[in-house]
Design a protein around this motif. Structure first.
Motif, mmCIF file in Angstrom:
data_model
loop_
_atom_site.group_PDB
_atom_site.id
_atom_site.type_symbol
_atom_site.label_atom_id
_atom_site.label_comp_id
_atom_site.label_asym_id
_atom_site.label_seq_id
_atom_site.Cartn_x
_atom_site.Cartn_y
_atom_site.Cartn_z
ATOM 1 N N ASP A 23 -10.303 -6.583 11.717
ATOM 2 C CA ASP A 23 -10.083 -7.931 12.229
ATOM 3 C C ASP A 23 -8.623 -8.343 12.000
ATOM 4 O OD1 ASP A 23 -10.033 -9.853 9.659
ATOM 5 O OD2 ASP A 23 -11.545 -8.285 9.352
ATOM 6 N N ALA A 24 -8.154 -9.241 12.842
ATOM 7 C CA ALA A 24 -6.750 -9.672 12.831
ATOM 8 C C ALA A 24 -6.355 -10.277 11.482
ATOM 9 C CB ALA A 24 -6.499 -10.671 13.957
ATOM 10 N N GLU A 25 -7.284 -10.957 10.826
ATOM 11 C CA GLU A 25 -6.988 -11.567 9.524
ATOM 12 C C GLU A 25 -6.658 -10.501 8.476
ATOM 13 O OE1 GLU A 25 -9.126 -14.346 6.136
ATOM 14 O OE2 GLU A 25 -10.044 -14.184 8.106
ATOM 15 N N THR A 26 -7.424 -9.405 8.474
ATOM 16 C CA THR A 26 -7.161 -8.326 7.518
ATOM 17 C C THR A 26 -5.832 -7.652 7.814
ATOM 18 O OG1 THR A 26 -9.535 -7.973 7.208
ATOM 19 C CG2 THR A 26 -8.079 -6.180 6.538
ATOM 20 N N VAL A 27 -5.538 -7.412 9.082
ATOM 21 C CA VAL A 27 -4.245 -6.823 9.452
ATOM 22 C C VAL A 27 -3.118 -7.728 8.971
ATOM 23 C CG1 VAL A 27 -2.743 -6.153 11.368
ATOM 24 C CG2 VAL A 27 -5.155 -5.505 11.399
ATOM 25 N N ALA A 28 -3.257 -9.029 9.155
ATOM 26 C CA ALA A 28 -2.228 -9.981 8.714
ATOM 27 C C ALA A 28 -2.058 -9.933 7.200
ATOM 28 C CB ALA A 28 -2.582 -11.388 9.177
ATOM 29 N N LYS A 29 -3.157 -9.809 6.466
ATOM 30 C CA LYS A 29 -3.074 -9.730 4.992
ATOM 31 C C LYS A 29 -2.380 -8.443 4.558
ATOM 32 C CE LYS A 29 -7.105 -12.571 3.947
ATOM 33 N NZ LYS A 29 -8.471 -12.577 3.380
ATOM 34 N N ILE A 30 -2.690 -7.348 5.236
ATOM 35 C CA ILE A 30 -2.031 -6.077 4.910
ATOM 36 C C ILE A 30 -0.542 -6.176 5.204
ATOM 37 C CG2 ILE A 30 -1.825 -3.646 5.605
ATOM 38 C CD1 ILE A 30 -4.916 -3.663 5.946
ATOM 39 N N GLU A 31 -0.180 -6.744 6.351
ATOM 40 C CA GLU A 31 1.239 -6.907 6.688
ATOM 41 C C GLU A 31 1.944 -7.824 5.687
ATOM 42 O OE1 GLU A 31 0.769 -8.087 10.827
ATOM 43 O OE2 GLU A 31 1.583 -6.135 11.434
ATOM 44 N N ALA A 32 1.275 -8.880 5.227
ATOM 45 C CA ALA A 32 1.864 -9.783 4.233
ATOM 46 C C ALA A 32 2.068 -9.051 2.912
ATOM 47 C CB ALA A 32 0.971 -11.010 4.039
ATOM 48 N N TYR A 33 1.099 -8.246 2.521
ATOM 49 C CA TYR A 33 1.255 -7.464 1.292
ATOM 50 C C TYR A 33 2.462 -6.537 1.421
ATOM 51 C CZ TYR A 33 0.958 -3.779 -2.068
ATOM 52 O OH TYR A 33 1.309 -2.861 -3.029
ATOM 53 N N LEU A 34 2.547 -5.814 2.538
ATOM 54 C CA LEU A 34 3.662 -4.891 2.736
ATOM 55 C C LEU A 34 4.994 -5.624 2.690
ATOM 56 C CD1 LEU A 34 2.219 -2.526 5.481
ATOM 57 C CD2 LEU A 34 2.568 -2.010 3.051
ATOM 58 N N ALA A 35 5.066 -6.782 3.305
ATOM 59 C CA ALA A 35 6.309 -7.565 3.277
ATOM 60 C C ALA A 35 6.668 -7.953 1.842
ATOM 61 C CB ALA A 35 6.178 -8.802 4.158
ATOM 62 N N SER A 36 5.649 -8.262 1.029
ATOM 63 C CA SER A 36 5.912 -8.674 -0.361
ATOM 64 C C SER A 36 6.477 -7.535 -1.203
ATOM 65 C CB SER A 36 4.641 -9.230 -1.009
ATOM 66 O OG SER A 36 3.739 -8.186 -1.359
ATOM 67 N N VAL A 37 6.213 -6.288 -0.807
ATOM 68 C CA VAL A 37 6.763 -5.135 -1.516
ATOM 69 C C VAL A 37 7.885 -4.476 -0.710
ATOM 70 C CG1 VAL A 37 4.708 -4.707 -2.921
ATOM 71 C CG2 VAL A 37 4.923 -3.578 -0.692
ATOM 72 N N LYS A 72 -10.699 -1.979 -0.952
ATOM 73 C CA LYS A 72 -11.284 -2.972 -0.047
ATOM 74 C C LYS A 72 -10.759 -4.383 -0.298
ATOM 75 C CE LYS A 72 -15.418 -0.479 1.105
ATOM 76 N NZ LYS A 72 -16.870 -0.487 1.221
ATOM 77 N N ASP A 73 -10.239 -4.621 -1.518
ATOM 78 C CA ASP A 73 -9.671 -5.929 -1.848
ATOM 79 C C ASP A 73 -8.172 -5.981 -1.584
ATOM 80 O OD1 ASP A 73 -12.160 -6.962 -2.727
ATOM 81 O OD2 ASP A 73 -11.889 -5.944 -4.660
ATOM 82 N N LEU A 74 -7.653 -4.942 -0.927
ATOM 83 C CA LEU A 74 -6.242 -4.815 -0.538
ATOM 84 C C LEU A 74 -5.305 -4.642 -1.730
ATOM 85 C CD1 LEU A 74 -6.071 -7.393 2.398
ATOM 86 C CD2 LEU A 74 -6.738 -4.978 2.448
ATOM 87 N N ASN A 75 -5.829 -4.064 -2.809
ATOM 88 C CA ASN A 75 -4.994 -3.695 -3.950
ATOM 89 C C ASN A 75 -4.498 -2.271 -3.728
ATOM 90 O OD1 ASN A 75 -5.532 -6.091 -5.567
ATOM 91 N ND2 ASN A 75 -7.593 -5.269 -5.734
ATOM 92 N N GLU A 76 -3.220 -2.040 -3.981
ATOM 93 C CA GLU A 76 -2.665 -0.701 -3.812
ATOM 94 C C GLU A 76 -3.225 0.215 -4.893
ATOM 95 O OE1 GLU A 76 1.645 1.492 -3.883
ATOM 96 O OE2 GLU A 76 1.544 -0.494 -2.968
ATOM 97 N N VAL A 77 -3.772 1.349 -4.474
ATOM 98 C CA VAL A 77 -4.331 2.306 -5.427
ATOM 99 C C VAL A 77 -3.542 3.617 -5.476
ATOM 100 C CG1 VAL A 77 -6.655 1.350 -5.433
ATOM 101 C CG2 VAL A 77 -6.078 3.093 -3.781
ATOM 102 N N SER A 78 -2.750 3.885 -4.428
ATOM 103 C CA SER A 78 -1.880 5.053 -4.463
ATOM 104 C C SER A 78 -0.772 4.921 -3.427
ATOM 105 C CB SER A 78 -2.669 6.360 -4.236
ATOM 106 O OG SER A 78 -3.051 6.483 -2.902
ATOM 107 N N ARG A 79 0.309 5.636 -3.736
ATOM 108 C CA ARG A 79 1.474 5.683 -2.833
ATOM 109 C C ARG A 79 2.053 7.082 -2.926
ATOM 110 N NH1 ARG A 79 6.285 1.350 -2.252
ATOM 111 N NH2 ARG A 79 4.477 -0.009 -2.532
#
Length: 82
Positions: A23-37, A72-79
């Motif tokens: 859903d668009a809301e989840t994509v937006a949250k992922i993009e916001a997380y990426l922007a924050s890092v 699932k809670d959009l916490n980074e678990v690996s990179r």
């Protein structure tokens, strides 16, 4: 040729879900997380997995490229650097 078509179809059935299935809301949250890092990516490279999300070809500050996994809670678990 038939064998190839069957293999291709079977491969599609096992393929992961991509951003179209999020859903668009989840994509937006992922993009916001990426922007924050200080990272960004093409939302089409988000894959839904059973335990969260796989972000392919993430470009971060300095030009480094990574594959990032989020739970699932959009916490980074690996990179992993590419």
């Amino acid at each position: 040729m038939k064998r190839f078509a069957m293999l291709t179809t079977a491969g599609l059935l096992a393929a992961p879900a991509f951003a179209d299935d999020i859903d668009a809301e989840t994509v937006a949250k992922i993009e916001a997380y990426l922007a924050s890092v200080e990272c960004q990516m093409d939302p089409d490279d988000i894959e839904v997995e059973d335990d969260g999300y796989d972000l392919d070809d993430v470009i971060c500050k300095g030009g480094n490229q990574f594959d990032i996994k989020l739970d699932k809670d959009l916490n980074e678990v690996s990179r992993k650097a590419e």
